[in-house]
Design a protein around this motif. Sequence first.
Motif, mmCIF file in Angstrom:
data_model
loop_
_atom_site.group_PDB
_atom_site.id
_atom_site.type_symbol
_atom_site.label_atom_id
_atom_site.label_comp_id
_atom_site.label_asym_id
_atom_site.label_seq_id
_atom_site.Cartn_x
_atom_site.Cartn_y
_atom_site.Cartn_z
ATOM 1 N N TRP A 172 -2.530 8.607 39.972
ATOM 2 C CA TRP A 172 -1.610 8.103 38.954
ATOM 3 C C TRP A 172 -1.824 8.799 37.609
ATOM 4 O O TRP A 172 -0.864 9.280 36.989
ATOM 5 C CB TRP A 172 -1.782 6.597 38.794
ATOM 6 N N SER A 173 -3.069 8.845 37.142
ATOM 7 C CA SER A 173 -3.326 9.367 35.799
ATOM 8 C C SER A 173 -3.029 10.861 35.711
ATOM 9 O O SER A 173 -2.566 11.349 34.671
ATOM 10 C CB SER A 173 -4.775 9.096 35.391
ATOM 11 N N THR A 174 -3.267 11.609 36.807
ATOM 12 C CA THR A 174 -3.008 13.048 36.787
ATOM 13 C C THR A 174 -1.517 13.336 36.642
ATOM 14 O O THR A 174 -1.102 14.153 35.813
ATOM 15 C CB THR A 174 -3.548 13.709 38.066
ATOM 16 N N VAL A 175 -0.701 12.659 37.440
ATOM 17 C CA VAL A 175 0.743 12.878 37.371
ATOM 18 C C VAL A 175 1.325 12.294 36.086
ATOM 19 O O VAL A 175 2.210 12.882 35.469
ATOM 20 C CB VAL A 175 1.438 12.272 38.610
ATOM 21 N N ASP A 176 0.829 11.138 35.670
ATOM 22 C CA ASP A 176 1.320 10.518 34.438
ATOM 23 C C ASP A 176 1.050 11.420 33.239
ATOM 24 O O ASP A 176 1.915 11.592 32.367
ATOM 25 C CB ASP A 176 0.643 9.162 34.236
ATOM 26 N N TYR A 177 -0.133 12.036 33.208
ATOM 27 C CA TYR A 177 -0.429 12.966 32.124
ATOM 28 C C TYR A 177 0.519 14.161 32.155
ATOM 29 O O TYR A 177 1.046 14.581 31.111
ATOM 30 C CB TYR A 177 -1.873 13.456 32.204
ATOM 31 N N ARG A 178 0.741 14.694 33.342
ATOM 32 C CA ARG A 178 1.624 15.861 33.466
ATOM 33 C C ARG A 178 3.030 15.538 32.966
ATOM 34 O O ARG A 178 3.642 16.319 32.239
ATOM 35 C CB ARG A 178 1.670 16.308 34.935
ATOM 36 N N ARG A 179 3.552 14.378 33.327
ATOM 37 C CA ARG A 179 4.892 14.002 32.913
ATOM 38 C C ARG A 179 4.946 13.764 31.402
ATOM 39 O O ARG A 179 5.903 14.164 30.739
ATOM 40 C CB ARG A 179 5.365 12.765 33.676
ATOM 41 N N CYS A 180 3.912 13.115 30.859
ATOM 42 C CA CYS A 180 3.870 12.892 29.413
ATOM 43 C C CYS A 180 3.758 14.208 28.660
ATOM 44 O O CYS A 180 4.386 14.397 27.604
ATOM 45 C CB CYS A 180 2.710 11.971 29.052
ATOM 46 N N LEU A 181 2.975 15.130 29.194
ATOM 47 C CA LEU A 181 2.825 16.442 28.572
ATOM 48 C C LEU A 181 4.168 17.152 28.485
ATOM 49 O O LEU A 181 4.575 17.625 27.419
ATOM 50 C CB LEU A 181 1.837 17.288 29.376
ATOM 51 N N ARG A 182 4.883 17.221 29.607
ATOM 52 C CA ARG A 182 6.172 17.915 29.631
ATOM 53 C C ARG A 182 7.189 17.210 28.741
ATOM 54 O O ARG A 182 8.037 17.863 28.112
ATOM 55 C CB ARG A 182 6.707 17.999 31.059
#
Length: 367
Positions: A172-182
Amino acid sequence: MTSTGGDFTKVRWLCTIIGLIFYLGDIGSDLLLTVQYFRAGHLTWAALTLVFILSGSLCVQIFSYVWFKDDKRDGKEDNLPTGHLIGIHVLQIGIITRYFSLLKKSFKALWFNQVQSRLFDLATDLSMLRLFETFLESVPQLVLQLYIILEHNHRSTLQYISMAVSFLNIAWSTVDYRRCLRRSLPHVNEMPCGIPTVVYLLYKVFTITPRILSLTLFIMLSTFSTIAMAFIWFLGTFWAYLEKTDFCTSRVLEYIYRATVGVILIFTFFNIKGENSQVPMTMYYIFSVSENLAAPILLFLFKPESEGTDYLLPIILFILISNSLGLGFLGLYYSLLHPHKVSDEIDGMERDEQTKETTRLNNFLQI
């Protein structure tokens, strides 16, 4: 980078709740596991489990407190008094305070149309803190619990619950970070939902999981393998130093940040400065896959009794398959599904005018 209530959707609000549940579940299950080990007389296991909890929490609280102070100084946020800020972070509830603050403000914006600024900025800060917590606490906990199960044949329902929650937290945290970054960087496209997100998730899961397994096997081979892991951490930290990262507002905190990046690089690749990543990524995964494949081979050669166990062959097969799938999904994502943008700068070139505003995300892990 200025967010409004309109940028923060109801789906994002629900995702924030899910992230909070995963965070509390991860910490709570590990604390219960610590108590179980202590009551059973396994003091070393209890101590190590607690150390990982505290190390991850301490790092998160330090960065959370400093970011609160930075935002207050820059006039971005009407923060709590300094004494209150110190208190909530000493009590290790800084990240929980951030969660409830974001949920409260976004709820007012979404359901009562009250104007709330910087909602997505607050969500992005949370995603960065969760990324720290994941690789300082959840991932090492998985290695420790796998070692206890495989090497000492000690199994309990609470162990499996703790491992399952840690795994969900990592995903969850890995994908959530990626989406927030983009979403938070104006010079790049957002990460689309659906297939691109799923493929990115699978790439991360199928490359991180064999790392966890291989490191566990190395520790089973010899506890002195932790010295080699410390050396890998040093190399990652030294790379961050050579890249001259400028993420933090103080030199001491920058050293802590670089050391944290070194821990993250033990388990997965992140581009430290958002520049050309093809060569370092290729080198990283050549080394990582070679090490992953070497672990079961060395265990088989130097610890012959492992041959008769019921886990060695499944682990070897899983590492082979998982590495192949992970690299396959990596290639698929970056060749076909990566949200490129025509106006994006070429890696390593100067960014255009719209990104000159300094934000935490501009200088954070960029892949």
